[in-house]
Motif scaffolding. Structure first.
Motif, PDB file in Angstrom:
ATOM      1  N   SER A  82     108.895  43.835  69.634  1.00  0.00           N
ATOM      2  CA  SER A  82     109.144  44.333  68.288  1.00  0.00           C
ATOM      3  C   SER A  82     107.862  44.437  67.463  1.00  0.00           C
ATOM      4  CB  SER A  82     110.149  43.409  67.589  1.00  0.00           C
ATOM      5  OG  SER A  82     110.280  43.720  66.227  1.00  0.00           O
ATOM      6  N   ASP A  83     106.888  43.593  67.773  1.00  0.00           N
ATOM      7  CA  ASP A  83     105.590  43.614  67.068  1.00  0.00           C
ATOM      8  C   ASP A  83     105.752  43.430  65.565  1.00  0.00           C
ATOM      9  OD1 ASP A  83     104.576  44.074  69.581  1.00  0.00           O
ATOM     10  OD2 ASP A  83     103.992  46.156  69.219  1.00  0.00           O
ATOM     11  N   THR A  84     106.736  42.585  65.193  1.00  0.00           N
ATOM     12  CA  THR A  84     106.964  42.307  63.773  1.00  0.00           C
ATOM     13  C   THR A  84     106.808  40.816  63.463  1.00  0.00           C
ATOM     14  OG1 THR A  84     109.335  42.259  64.297  1.00  0.00           O
ATOM     15  CG2 THR A  84     108.467  44.282  63.310  1.00  0.00           C
ATOM     16  N   ASN A  85     106.039  40.104  64.290  1.00  0.00           N
ATOM     17  CA  ASN A  85     105.779  38.695  63.994  1.00  0.00           C
ATOM     18  C   ASN A  85     104.853  38.583  62.783  1.00  0.00           C
ATOM     19  OD1 ASN A  85     107.420  37.594  65.963  1.00  0.00           O
ATOM     20  ND2 ASN A  85     105.826  37.692  67.529  1.00  0.00           N
ATOM     21  N   ASP A  86     104.720  37.341  62.289  1.00  0.00           N
ATOM     22  CA  ASP A  86     103.999  37.152  61.026  1.00  0.00           C
ATOM     23  C   ASP A  86     102.570  36.648  61.218  1.00  0.00           C
ATOM     24  OD1 ASP A  86     103.433  37.030  58.368  1.00  0.00           O
ATOM     25  OD2 ASP A  86     104.652  35.254  57.943  1.00  0.00           O
ATOM     26  N   ARG A  87     102.420  35.504  61.861  1.00  0.00           N
ATOM     27  CA  ARG A  87     101.085  34.886  61.958  1.00  0.00           C
ATOM     28  C   ARG A  87     100.848  34.370  63.373  1.00  0.00           C
ATOM     29  NH1 ARG A  87     100.817  36.756  57.465  1.00  0.00           N
ATOM     30  NH2 ARG A  87      99.752  35.946  55.637  1.00  0.00           N
ATOM     31  N   TYR A  88      99.600  34.415  63.812  1.00  0.00           N
ATOM     32  CA  TYR A  88      99.227  33.884  65.128  1.00  0.00           C
ATOM     33  C   TYR A  88      98.041  32.919  64.972  1.00  0.00           C
ATOM     34  CZ  TYR A  88     101.963  37.209  67.996  1.00  0.00           C
ATOM     35  OH  TYR A  88     102.962  37.927  68.612  1.00  0.00           O
ATOM     36  N   PHE A  89      97.976  31.951  65.856  1.00  0.00           N
ATOM     37  CA  PHE A  89      96.805  31.067  65.961  1.00  0.00           C
ATOM     38  C   PHE A  89      96.414  30.522  64.594  1.00  0.00           C
ATOM     39  CE2 PHE A  89      96.131  34.654  69.056  1.00  0.00           C
ATOM     40  CZ  PHE A  89      96.746  34.008  70.115  1.00  0.00           C
ATOM     41  N   GLY A  90      97.419  29.937  63.925  1.00  0.00           N
ATOM     42  CA  GLY A  90      97.150  29.454  62.583  1.00  0.00           C
ATOM     43  C   GLY A  90      97.622  30.476  61.586  1.00  0.00           C
ATOM     44  N   ASP A  91      96.704  31.035  60.835  1.00  0.00           N
ATOM     45  CA  ASP A  91      97.100  31.890  59.725  1.00  0.00           C
ATOM     46  C   ASP A  91      96.561  33.313  59.855  1.00  0.00           C
ATOM     47  OD1 ASP A  91      98.540  32.267  57.354  1.00  0.00           O
ATOM     48  OD2 ASP A  91      96.723  32.016  56.144  1.00  0.00           O
ATOM     49  N   ASN A  92      96.498  33.815  61.107  1.00  0.00           N
ATOM     50  CA  ASN A  92      95.908  35.144  61.297  1.00  0.00           C
ATOM     51  C   ASN A  92      96.972  36.242  61.234  1.00  0.00           C
ATOM     52  OD1 ASN A  92      92.955  34.664  61.979  1.00  0.00           O
ATOM     53  ND2 ASN A  92      94.014  33.173  63.268  1.00  0.00           N
ATOM     54  N   PRO A  93      96.850  37.129  60.244  1.00  0.00           N
ATOM     55  CA  PRO A  93      97.899  38.133  60.030  1.00  0.00           C
ATOM     56  C   PRO A  93      97.778  39.376  60.910  1.00  0.00           C
ATOM     57  CG  PRO A  93      96.250  38.307  58.299  1.00  0.00           C
ATOM     58  CD  PRO A  93      95.824  37.168  59.177  1.00  0.00           C
ATOM     59  N   TYR A  94      96.627  39.589  61.527  1.00  0.00           N
ATOM     60  CA  TYR A  94      96.421  40.846  62.255  1.00  0.00           C
ATOM     61  C   TYR A  94      96.264  40.618  63.749  1.00  0.00           C
ATOM     62  CZ  TYR A  94      95.490  42.649  57.586  1.00  0.00           C
ATOM     63  OH  TYR A  94      95.597  42.984  56.266  1.00  0.00           O
ATOM     64  N   THR A  95      97.345  40.906  64.495  1.00  0.00           N
ATOM     65  CA  THR A  95      97.273  40.929  65.952  1.00  0.00           C
ATOM     66  C   THR A  95      98.158  42.089  66.415  1.00  0.00           C
ATOM     67  OG1 THR A  95      99.254  39.679  66.622  1.00  0.00           O
ATOM     68  CG2 THR A  95      97.343  38.380  65.898  1.00  0.00           C
TER      69      THR A  95
END
Ligand SMILES: [Mn+2]
Length: 342
Positions: free
Chosen positions: A172-185
């Motif tokens: 879906s590619d609609t997740n929020d944050r990765y690896f802490g607080d990273n908004p862009y993946t």
């Protein structure tokens, strides 16, 4: 004569002689009956490489960037391999009879500038590169790159108003944050796009979603926004015609972007991708679905996540390049029909 000169001198001659180039000055692919398809410089569909999108209807553009990849990297190499495999494309679509290069002016505008070691600068450069294409009045048909590259593209094609989107993907590619607080993946582009007002979530349909997820309810945010998720299991029950009829009804006749993540296809047919999920579409099912987008009000399209380091014999790049051709045919036809109607 050096090969590049041969390509240039043949670039306005098509297989049926001079007919198309006399009717218009549209770019034509190198004639495969005169210069074999393994010869010459590698451009998308053997079209001329041009310095800008001026005068084009559709610009084929590479986005060699995978700075948003969370698992196996390599989609940065996608455009070059898709250019190579796209040399197998011929001029005419065998089902619809569409001759995209006769009804639309199409060329390869090269790759956008990227920055492989700085994510935010990378996104900025991609946006600037695609914005130049849009400013020249052409529709971008992009070859990624990972799926985060679609976000800066949407920032250009949806600058004035939110667009709809037909999204083929395992994720879906609609997740929020990765690896802490990273908004862009590449797992977050469509959440960001909705937050930024680039997408009208009620006109977004995701097709082919499957595979294990991080947590229960991972897709709740997307569906709460109004996104229609058609999981693979539903597709298997209903088939392409029914699913695409719903997708068409959902996006309607308003401006719509089409994004095709190669990982929607089963890894047995498209292993060269960073986040493979078994149980996917066959290449034939994917072709059937894209053909049913005929007449859509396109603002652009892309094929992303082809990762050549994981590919076998170029099969994934070939699938990606062929899907670009399928998209090009429906885009060109839609443009030509809409112009004819005024
Ligand atoms: Mn994706």
């Amino acid at each position: 004569m050096p090969e590049f000169q041969a390509l240039r001198s043949l670039s306005n001659v098509n297989r049926s002689g001079m007919a198309a180039s006399m009717e218009n000055s549209f770019h034509q692919p190198v004639d495969a009956a005169r210069v074999p398809r393994f010869a010459g410089l590698s451009t998308f569909m053997r079209l001329p490489a041009v310095p800008s999108a001026k005068g084009l209807d559709i610009a084929l553009v590479g986005i060699p960037w995978d700075g948003g990849t969370t698992n196996r990297a390599g989609a940065r190499h996608g455009p070059r391999e898709m250019r190579n495999q796209s040399s197998l494309m011929r001029r005419v679509h065998h089902v619809s009879g569409t001759e995209p290069f006769s009804i639309a002016n199409v060329a390869d505008v090269g790759d956008v500038s990227v920055n492989p070691i700085n994510l935010l600068d990378g996104l900025k450069r991609i946006e600037e590169g695609i914005a130049a294409i849009v400013a020249d009045g052409a529709l971008p048909l992009a070859a990624g790159g990972d799926h985060l590259t679609t976000l800066p593209v949407l920032r250009t094609v949806a600058r004035k108003a939110p667009v709809g989107m037909v999204h083929f993907d395992a994720h879906s590619d609609t997740n929020d944050r990765y690896f802490g607080d990273n908004p862009y993946t590449h797992g977050t582009p469509f959440r960001r796009a909705i937050e930024e007002g680039l997408l009208d979530p009620k006109r977004v349909v995701q097709i082919g979603i499957r595979g294990s997820i991080y947590e229960p309810g991972e897709h709740d945010w997307a569906t709460s926004q109004g996104i229609r998720i058609i999981y693979m299991e539903e597709f298997v029950k209903r088939g392409a015609a029914s699913v695409m009829q719903e997708a068409r009804d959902l996006v309607g006749d308003s401006p719509t972007y089409v994004t095709f993540d190669i990982d929607c296809i089963d890894p047995s047919m498209a292993p060269g991708t960073g986040t493979p999920e078994i149980g996917g579409f066959t290449t034939r099912e994917a072709q059937e679905m894209v053909r049913l987008l005929d007449g859509l009000n396109f603002v652009g399209a892309d094929v992303v996540e082809v990762a050549p380091p994981f590919d076998l014999a170029g099969m994934t790049a070939l699938a990606g390049a062929t899907m670009m051709f399928e998209l090009l045919c429906v885009m060109a036809r839609s443009l030509a029909d809409r112009r004819a109607r005024g």
